[in-house]
Design a protein around this motif. Structure first.
Motif, PDB file in Angstrom:
ATOM      1  N   LEU A 154       9.451   0.641   6.850  1.00  0.00           N
ATOM      2  CA  LEU A 154       8.238   0.472   6.046  1.00  0.00           C
ATOM      3  C   LEU A 154       7.302   1.652   6.281  1.00  0.00           C
ATOM      4  N   GLU A 155       6.829   2.243   5.209  1.00  0.00           N
ATOM      5  CA  GLU A 155       5.887   3.351   5.291  1.00  0.00           C
ATOM      6  C   GLU A 155       4.631   2.953   4.519  1.00  0.00           C
ATOM      7  N   ALA A 156       3.491   2.990   5.183  1.00  0.00           N
ATOM      8  CA  ALA A 156       2.235   2.608   4.541  1.00  0.00           C
ATOM      9  C   ALA A 156       1.927   3.549   3.377  1.00  0.00           C
ATOM     10  N   ILE A 157       1.447   2.969   2.271  1.00  0.00           N
ATOM     11  CA  ILE A 157       1.001   3.754   1.111  1.00  0.00           C
ATOM     12  C   ILE A 157      -0.359   3.210   0.670  1.00  0.00           C
ATOM     13  N   SER A 158      -1.024   3.938  -0.152  1.00  0.00           N
ATOM     14  CA  SER A 158      -2.340   3.533  -0.629  1.00  0.00           C
ATOM     15  C   SER A 158      -2.226   2.364  -1.607  1.00  0.00           C
ATOM     16  N   SER A 159      -3.132   1.410  -1.470  1.00  0.00           N
ATOM     17  CA  SER A 159      -3.151   0.283  -2.411  1.00  0.00           C
ATOM     18  C   SER A 159      -3.677   0.722  -3.770  1.00  0.00           C
ATOM     19  N   GLU A 160      -4.134   1.973  -3.869  1.00  0.00           N
ATOM     20  CA  GLU A 160      -4.626   2.510  -5.143  1.00  0.00           C
ATOM     21  C   GLU A 160      -3.493   3.048  -6.015  1.00  0.00           C
TER      22      GLU A 160
ATOM     23  N   LEU B 181      -0.523   3.269  -8.572  1.00  0.00           N
ATOM     24  CA  LEU B 181      -0.359   2.509  -9.805  1.00  0.00           C
ATOM     25  C   LEU B 181       0.605   1.330  -9.643  1.00  0.00           C
ATOM     26  N   LYS B 182       1.732   1.547  -8.948  1.00  0.00           N
ATOM     27  CA  LYS B 182       2.702   0.462  -8.778  1.00  0.00           C
ATOM     28  C   LYS B 182       2.117  -0.698  -7.976  1.00  0.00           C
ATOM     29  N   ILE B 183       1.248  -0.405  -7.025  1.00  0.00           N
ATOM     30  CA  ILE B 183       0.612  -1.465  -6.239  1.00  0.00           C
ATOM     31  C   ILE B 183      -0.469  -2.156  -7.072  1.00  0.00           C
ATOM     32  N   GLN B 184      -1.235  -1.379  -7.821  1.00  0.00           N
ATOM     33  CA  GLN B 184      -2.241  -1.975  -8.703  1.00  0.00           C
ATOM     34  C   GLN B 184      -1.600  -2.893  -9.733  1.00  0.00           C
ATOM     35  N   ASN B 185      -0.437  -2.516 -10.245  1.00  0.00           N
ATOM     36  CA  ASN B 185       0.294  -3.376 -11.192  1.00  0.00           C
ATOM     37  C   ASN B 185       0.724  -4.682 -10.535  1.00  0.00           C
ATOM     38  N   LEU B 186       1.194  -4.596  -9.271  1.00  0.00           N
ATOM     39  CA  LEU B 186       1.570  -5.820  -8.557  1.00  0.00           C
ATOM     40  C   LEU B 186       0.356  -6.724  -8.350  1.00  0.00           C
ATOM     41  N   LEU B 187      -0.772  -6.129  -8.000  1.00  0.00           N
ATOM     42  CA  LEU B 187      -1.989  -6.913  -7.795  1.00  0.00           C
ATOM     43  C   LEU B 187      -2.404  -7.633  -9.076  1.00  0.00           C
ATOM     44  N   GLN B 188      -2.240  -6.978 -10.212  1.00  0.00           N
ATOM     45  CA  GLN B 188      -2.572  -7.607 -11.494  1.00  0.00           C
ATOM     46  C   GLN B 188      -1.551  -8.665 -11.885  1.00  0.00           C
ATOM     47  N   ASP B 189      -0.278  -8.378 -11.660  1.00  0.00           N
ATOM     48  CA  ASP B 189       0.787  -9.315 -12.063  1.00  0.00           C
ATOM     49  C   ASP B 189       0.840 -10.560 -11.180  1.00  0.00           C
ATOM     50  N   PHE B 190       0.416 -10.426  -9.926  1.00  0.00           N
ATOM     51  CA  PHE B 190       0.456 -11.540  -8.973  1.00  0.00           C
ATOM     52  C   PHE B 190      -0.912 -11.710  -8.306  1.00  0.00           C
ATOM     53  N   PRO B 191      -1.921 -12.126  -9.068  1.00  0.00           N
ATOM     54  CA  PRO B 191      -3.294 -12.157  -8.537  1.00  0.00           C
ATOM     55  C   PRO B 191      -3.530 -13.172  -7.421  1.00  0.00           C
TER      56      PRO B 191
ATOM     57  N   LEU C 245       3.294  -5.527  -0.936  1.00  0.00           N
ATOM     58  CA  LEU C 245       1.911  -5.589  -0.478  1.00  0.00           C
ATOM     59  C   LEU C 245       1.652  -6.912   0.212  1.00  0.00           C
ATOM     60  N   GLU C 246       0.597  -6.927   0.989  1.00  0.00           N
ATOM     61  CA  GLU C 246       0.144  -8.150   1.652  1.00  0.00           C
ATOM     62  C   GLU C 246      -1.374  -8.150   1.628  1.00  0.00           C
ATOM     63  N   ARG C 247      -1.929  -9.298   1.194  1.00  0.00           N
ATOM     64  CA  ARG C 247      -3.387  -9.444   1.141  1.00  0.00           C
ATOM     65  C   ARG C 247      -3.882 -10.053   2.443  1.00  0.00           C
ATOM     66  N   GLY C 248      -4.946  -9.485   2.996  1.00  0.00           N
ATOM     67  CA  GLY C 248      -5.567 -10.039   4.193  1.00  0.00           C
ATOM     68  C   GLY C 248      -6.566 -11.114   3.814  1.00  0.00           C
ATOM     69  N   ASN C 249      -6.926 -11.947   4.773  1.00  0.00           N
ATOM     70  CA  ASN C 249      -7.922 -13.000   4.532  1.00  0.00           C
ATOM     71  C   ASN C 249      -9.278 -12.433   4.146  1.00  0.00           C
ATOM     72  N   ASP C 250      -9.526 -11.193   4.521  1.00  0.00           N
ATOM     73  CA  ASP C 250     -10.810 -10.559   4.222  1.00  0.00           C
ATOM     74  C   ASP C 250     -10.810  -9.816   2.886  1.00  0.00           C
ATOM     75  N   GLY C 251      -9.728  -9.959   2.102  1.00  0.00           N
ATOM     76  CA  GLY C 251      -9.642  -9.296   0.808  1.00  0.00           C
ATOM     77  C   GLY C 251      -8.980  -7.934   0.852  1.00  0.00           C
ATOM     78  N   SER C 252      -8.642  -7.460   2.041  1.00  0.00           N
ATOM     79  CA  SER C 252      -7.984  -6.160   2.166  1.00  0.00           C
ATOM     80  C   SER C 252      -6.548  -6.252   1.644  1.00  0.00           C
ATOM     81  N   VAL C 253      -5.994  -5.104   1.300  1.00  0.00           N
ATOM     82  CA  VAL C 253      -4.616  -5.045   0.813  1.00  0.00           C
ATOM     83  C   VAL C 253      -3.863  -3.996   1.620  1.00  0.00           C
ATOM     84  N   ALA C 254      -2.780  -4.400   2.253  1.00  0.00           N
ATOM     85  CA  ALA C 254      -1.881  -3.473   2.940  1.00  0.00           C
ATOM     86  C   ALA C 254      -0.666  -3.287   2.032  1.00  0.00           C
ATOM     87  N   ALA C 255      -0.348  -2.038   1.722  1.00  0.00           N
ATOM     88  CA  ALA C 255       0.781  -1.750   0.834  1.00  0.00           C
ATOM     89  C   ALA C 255       1.771  -0.835   1.550  1.00  0.00           C
TER      90      ALA C 255
END
Length: 192
Positions: free
Chosen positions: A12-18, A20-30, A43-53
């Motif tokens: 696993l290599e960390a990438i920016s949640s910004e 496009l492919k991650i933004q599409n996942l966030l929209q498709d699976f809100p 991606l994984e959403r944190g309880n504080d609203g953060s997104v790790a991608a």
């Protein structure tokens, strides 16, 4: 030796949640706390609203062994994994000799989660039958079986058996030949 307390996910290599492919996942699976796009990224959403991608980089066991050696680290051997999993005990599982007979280890029940607790050495090991744990041995995988016993419909007790301290499978690496990314490893610091 010193053993990593929580096993690391391989490849696993960390990438920016910004991206496009991650933004599409966030929209498709809100409403999903985590999303995996096959064996490519997730991606994984944190309880504080953060997104790790992350993106998944294909790795072989040889690739990882070389990377570990360059850092002065290595995989656990089969015997070391078994000892580390059981925390020196002689029980069937790292939490004792018993398992529930009326549900699978993947079911989240508030009243029984011994398998999700660290063992007596404080290691998070053999906790989920779907999470294969890679060691130095290229012919066996100890512990979790990738979920085969659950998906194979072998029944409740046999679904717990891959979490047993001495459980191993000689053929799992055959279907991992393409790469071991997405599986887990406990890194070792050898001591003199």
């Amino acid at each position: 030796m010193l053993v990593e307390i929580k096993p690391a996910k391989i490849g696993l290599e960390a990438i920016s949640s910004e991206e496009l492919k991650i933004q599409n996942l966030l929209q498709d699976f809100p409403d999903s706390p985590s999303v995996n796009c096959g064996d490519r990224y997730g991606l994984e959403r944190g309880n504080d609203g953060s997104v790790a991608a992350w993106q998944i980089i294909s790795k072989t066991q040889e690739d990882i062994a070389t990377e570990l050696a360059a850092e002065g680290l290595r995989f656990l051997s089969f015997d070391e994994w078994e000892y580390a999993c059981g925390a020196g005990s002689t029980t069937l599982f790292h939490w004792g000799d018993f398992s529930p007979s009326d549900f699978y280890p993947t079911k989240n029940l508030a009243d029984w989660k011994l398998h999700l607790q660290p063992n007596l050495f404080g290691l998070h090991i053999a906790q989920n039958p779907y999470d294969c744990e890679i060691i130095s041995d290229t012919h066996t995988v100890p512990g979790p079986d990738g979920g085969c016993s659950i998906c194979g419909g072998m029944g409740s007790f046999l679904s717990w058996l891959p979490l047993a301290t001495a459980y191993w499978q000689p053929d799992v690496l055959e279907w991992l030949d393409e790469g071991i990314s997405g599986n887990f490893m406990g890194r070792v610091i050898p001591l003199p």
